[in-house]
Design an enzyme around this catalytic site. Sequence first.
Site, mmCIF file in Angstrom:
data_model
loop_
_atom_site.group_PDB
_atom_site.id
_atom_site.type_symbol
_atom_site.label_atom_id
_atom_site.label_comp_id
_atom_site.label_asym_id
_atom_site.label_seq_id
_atom_site.Cartn_x
_atom_site.Cartn_y
_atom_site.Cartn_z
ATOM 1 N N ASP A 63 -67.582 10.985 -61.305
ATOM 2 C CA ASP A 63 -68.795 10.228 -60.956
ATOM 3 C C ASP A 63 -69.969 11.168 -61.205
ATOM 4 O O ASP A 63 -69.786 12.360 -61.455
ATOM 5 C CB ASP A 63 -68.757 9.793 -59.477
ATOM 6 C CG ASP A 63 -70.025 9.038 -59.068
ATOM 7 O OD1 ASP A 63 -70.465 8.151 -59.819
ATOM 8 O OD2 ASP A 63 -70.593 9.336 -58.002
ATOM 9 N N SER A 64 -71.168 10.615 -61.073
ATOM 10 C CA SER A 64 -72.358 11.450 -61.232
ATOM 11 C C SER A 64 -72.558 12.405 -60.047
ATOM 12 O O SER A 64 -73.297 13.368 -60.169
ATOM 13 C CB SER A 64 -73.586 10.556 -61.358
ATOM 14 O OG SER A 64 -73.704 9.757 -60.202
ATOM 15 N N CYS A 72 -67.536 5.408 -61.278
ATOM 16 C CA CYS A 72 -68.988 5.252 -61.399
ATOM 17 C C CYS A 72 -69.222 3.918 -62.096
ATOM 18 O O CYS A 72 -68.732 3.707 -63.215
ATOM 19 C CB CYS A 72 -69.530 6.402 -62.239
ATOM 20 S SG CYS A 72 -71.261 6.234 -62.687
ATOM 21 N N GLU A 79 -76.955 10.654 -51.413
ATOM 22 C CA GLU A 79 -76.801 12.078 -51.753
ATOM 23 C C GLU A 79 -77.435 12.955 -50.671
ATOM 24 O O GLU A 79 -76.995 14.072 -50.427
ATOM 25 C CB GLU A 79 -77.453 12.374 -53.115
ATOM 26 C CG GLU A 79 -76.775 11.704 -54.308
ATOM 27 C CD GLU A 79 -75.607 12.506 -54.879
ATOM 28 O OE1 GLU A 79 -75.602 13.734 -54.755
ATOM 29 O OE2 GLU A 79 -74.692 11.874 -55.452
ATOM 30 N N CYS A 103 -71.932 0.122 -56.973
ATOM 31 C CA CYS A 103 -72.233 1.538 -57.205
ATOM 32 C C CYS A 103 -71.396 2.295 -56.198
ATOM 33 O O CYS A 103 -71.376 1.926 -55.008
ATOM 34 C CB CYS A 103 -73.717 1.817 -56.984
ATOM 35 S SG CYS A 103 -74.120 3.592 -57.012
ATOM 36 N N THR A 104 -70.687 3.318 -56.665
ATOM 37 C CA THR A 104 -69.733 3.980 -55.761
ATOM 38 C C THR A 104 -70.424 4.789 -54.661
ATOM 39 O O THR A 104 -69.782 5.213 -53.711
ATOM 40 C CB THR A 104 -68.772 4.884 -56.559
ATOM 41 O OG1 THR A 104 -69.548 5.756 -57.389
ATOM 42 C CG2 THR A 104 -67.837 4.056 -57.405
ATOM 43 N N HIS A 105 -71.730 4.996 -54.798
ATOM 44 C CA HIS A 105 -72.465 5.626 -53.698
ATOM 45 C C HIS A 105 -72.677 4.655 -52.525
ATOM 46 O O HIS A 105 -72.853 5.090 -51.387
ATOM 47 C CB HIS A 105 -73.856 6.088 -54.165
ATOM 48 C CG HIS A 105 -73.863 7.382 -54.922
ATOM 49 N ND1 HIS A 105 -73.333 7.507 -56.184
ATOM 50 C CD2 HIS A 105 -74.351 8.605 -54.598
ATOM 51 C CE1 HIS A 105 -73.504 8.747 -56.601
ATOM 52 N NE2 HIS A 105 -74.122 9.436 -55.663
HETATM 53 N N1 DGL Z 1 -72.239 6.259 -58.315
HETATM 54 C C1 DGL Z 1 -72.643 5.832 -59.589
HETATM 55 C C2 DGL Z 1 -72.408 4.374 -59.835
HETATM 56 O O1 DGL Z 1 -71.435 3.866 -59.329
HETATM 57 C C3 DGL Z 1 -73.900 6.368 -60.181
HETATM 58 C C4 DGL Z 1 -75.073 6.581 -59.328
HETATM 59 C C5 DGL Z 1 -76.131 7.301 -60.121
HETATM 60 O O2 DGL Z 1 -75.850 8.406 -60.549
HETATM 61 O O3 DGL Z 1 -77.197 6.738 -60.366
HETATM 62 O O4 DGL Z 1 -73.113 3.726 -60.550
#
Ligand code: DGL
Length: 267
Positions: free
Chosen positions: A10-11, A73, A152, A184-186
């Site tokens: 992931d990022s 991600c 984050e 979004c995994t965040h």
């Molecule tokens: N967690 C990522 C996603 O699922 C990317 C978030 C990001 O880096 O902008 O899209």
Amino acid sequence: MDTRPIGVFDSGVGGLTVVKQIMKVMPHENIVYFGDTARVPYGTKSKEAVTKYSKQNVRFLLSKGVKAIIVACNTASSNSIDALRDTFDVPIFGVVVPGVEEALLSTKNKKIGVIGTPGTVRSGAYEKMICEKDGEMQVFTKACPLFVPLAEEGWTDNEVSRQAAKRYLDELVEKGIDSLVLGCTHYPLLKRCIGTTVGDAIKLVDPAKATALRVMHFLGERNQLNQEDAEGKKQFYLSDSTDTFQFVCEKALKFPYQPQIIDIERY
Ligand code: DGL
């Protein structure tokens, strides 16, 4: 049986929400995680940049001898997965297809909300796939770019995150959706805040568990699951140091792991 690790990237910290589900569903699997903390966020970058980064991330994970890769991600899954599959000869799983399948199972009124990064929303991947499966579905998308830095930063449920959630989500609630995909995994890190904002009548759909189950079935069918008795080993790599990774690992996800820093530009 195949004891090689599963690679996950992931990022940043977001993919840890997928690692958590892999650990639940396949506790014996060894995992190599890469968080591209030097180049986060991906969600505001071009498709070309995300694809270039994703290829480097896959090359790094392949250098660790992984048997399969999970693109944890949504931005990379929705923009770059075809390019990755065309380039690399390793099974590659994204999070969008499992998210779509979960959303279709969840909705009763056929009105689905999808929140994600600008890159994911711009790709149109969720609407396209949902409507291909059922033409009667109505899909409402909304980019929520501030959720990534909030996650984050560890500001997962405070006054600032609640205000941001209200600004982003009120319009989706007004559309009458009954299911909301955390695309979004965040975002599962802000689940409580998002849930409080949209209310109990809207089901939150997190693609992480369905992703882990999909990989488990794939490996199981090929006799590639790790059958060892011990709990799987986890290795965490980042492209830049961050206190947040440690914080999220320990506080939110209960992993007491130390990440190692690597130079991703070498891959
Ligand atoms: N967690 C990522 C996603 O699922 C990317 C978030 C990001 O880096 O902008 O899209």
